[in-house]
Scaffold this motif. Structure first.
Motif, PDB file in Angstrom:
ATOM      1  N   ARG A 257       0.824  -1.224   0.000  1.00 45.81           N
ATOM      2  CA  ARG A 257       0.000   0.000   0.000  1.00 45.81           C
ATOM      3  C   ARG A 257       0.850   1.263   0.000  1.00 45.81           C
ATOM      4  O   ARG A 257       0.351   2.356  -0.220  1.00 45.81           O
ATOM      5  CB  ARG A 257      -0.924   0.007   1.211  1.00 45.81           C
ATOM      6  N   LYS A 258       2.116   1.083   0.289  1.00 43.22           N
ATOM      7  CA  LYS A 258       3.001   2.255   0.336  1.00 43.22           C
ATOM      8  C   LYS A 258       3.592   2.528  -1.042  1.00 43.22           C
ATOM      9  O   LYS A 258       3.630   1.651  -1.903  1.00 43.22           O
ATOM     10  CB  LYS A 258       4.134   2.004   1.338  1.00 43.22           C
ATOM     11  N   THR A 259       4.090   3.738  -1.211  1.00 42.54           N
ATOM     12  CA  THR A 259       4.807   4.031  -2.453  1.00 42.54           C
ATOM     13  C   THR A 259       6.130   3.265  -2.425  1.00 42.54           C
ATOM     14  O   THR A 259       6.624   2.885  -1.362  1.00 42.54           O
ATOM     15  CB  THR A 259       5.119   5.534  -2.588  1.00 42.54           C
ATOM     16  N   ILE A 260       6.678   3.090  -3.613  1.00 40.19           N
ATOM     17  CA  ILE A 260       7.975   2.405  -3.723  1.00 40.19           C
ATOM     18  C   ILE A 260       9.027   3.139  -2.871  1.00 40.19           C
ATOM     19  O   ILE A 260       9.889   2.516  -2.260  1.00 40.19           O
ATOM     20  CB  ILE A 260       8.431   2.379  -5.207  1.00 40.19           C
ATOM     21  N   ARG A 261       8.916   4.453  -2.827  1.00 37.21           N
ATOM     22  CA  ARG A 261       9.887   5.254  -2.051  1.00 37.21           C
ATOM     23  C   ARG A 261       9.912   4.790  -0.596  1.00 37.21           C
ATOM     24  O   ARG A 261      10.973   4.644   0.007  1.00 37.21           O
ATOM     25  CB  ARG A 261       9.519   6.743  -2.138  1.00 37.21           C
TER      26      ARG A 261
END
Length: 260
Positions: A214-218
């Motif tokens: 659910r998080k960005t790749i960053r």
């Protein structure tokens, strides 16, 4: 003749009883690029008998000793070709000595993903892989980016294989019937299946990214200690399910160039 084998829940056994489905699964093999096929979890041989009709060397690997005894009693053609072993732990090159082979099976649902990961480890030797999974798993393996079910298995398999969902199988053709539908797929290895990046790093990037999907790749790749400069790249604004296989490869190349 021996009695039929009793399905064992702890082995995830659901014996296919529909001859037509068994024949269709056997027919998914192209028989091109290999002389051997290894069937995983043959049970009482419903699929095996159709494989034995084909011009190919058939081996089976079966962890259940009762099934092994049944196969020995019913399929004289298999003598010497029955491996009473656990596919996940067995060194197949004790038999195949590095030769190419296809993998096929009505896979036990409780270990089907592990079977795929094991086959991926052996990808240099496995040009073709087909068989039956829980429908949801088969769909996930073949899924494209942008879907909730697209994940680690989808990306890692499709990096090396063309994945094709072939047909759905209903619950009532098994004994005992599973609680879910099944799906048959075929994987054909890409002609050039070496990745243009570190394959080890690629696996790490994909698994780490989807570990927090659910998080960005960053955010999900923070543990890789990437440079601030690289982390400004627009690709890091995306979530993992938004990246295609090719984009994951490109991302890995960027990370590699960054010195990870």
């Amino acid at each position: 003749m021996m009695d039929n084998v009793k399905a064992k829940k702890h082995l995830g056994q659901h014996f296919l009883k529909d001859e037509n489905v068994a024949r269709k699964i056997a027919d998914t093999l192209s028989l091109e690029g290999y002389d051997h096929v290894l069937e995983i979890g043959p049970g009482m041989g419903v699929l095996t008998k159709y494989l034995l009709d084909k011009p190919i060397n058939v081996y089976v690997i079966e962890i259940d000793v009762e099934s092994v005894a049944y196969l020995n009693g019913h399929y004289p053609k298999l003598h010497g070709h029955i491996l009473s072993e656990d596919f996940l732990k067995y060194d197949i090159n004790k038999v195949f000595e590095g030769k190419p082979l296809a993998i096929i099976g009505n896979f036990p649902y409780n270990i089907s993903s592990q079977i795929v990961f094991r086959a991926l480890d052996l990808r240099a030797q496995i040009p073709e892989f087909s068989g039956m999974f829980q429908k949801e798993v088969a769909e996930r393996i073949c899924e494209k980016k942008g879907s909730k079910t697209y994940g680690i298995l989808s990306v890692l398999v499709q990096a090396f294989y063309e994945a094709e969902y072939l047909f759905t199988v209903s619950e009532d053709v098994f004994n005992p019937p599973p609680k879910v539908k099944s799906g048959v797929l075929r994987l054909r290895r890409k002609e050039n299946f070496a990745l243009p990046c570190s394959e080890r790093l690629f696996f790490t990037v994909v698994k780490t990214a989807f570990g927090q999907r659910r998080k960005t790749i960053r955010n999900s790749l923070k543990t890789l200690n990437l440079s601030d400069n690289l982390r400004q790249d627009a690709i890091f604004d995306l979530r993992p399910e938004q990246l295609s296989v090719e984009e994951f490869i490109a991302l890995t190349q960027k990370i590699e160039a960054d010195g990870v």
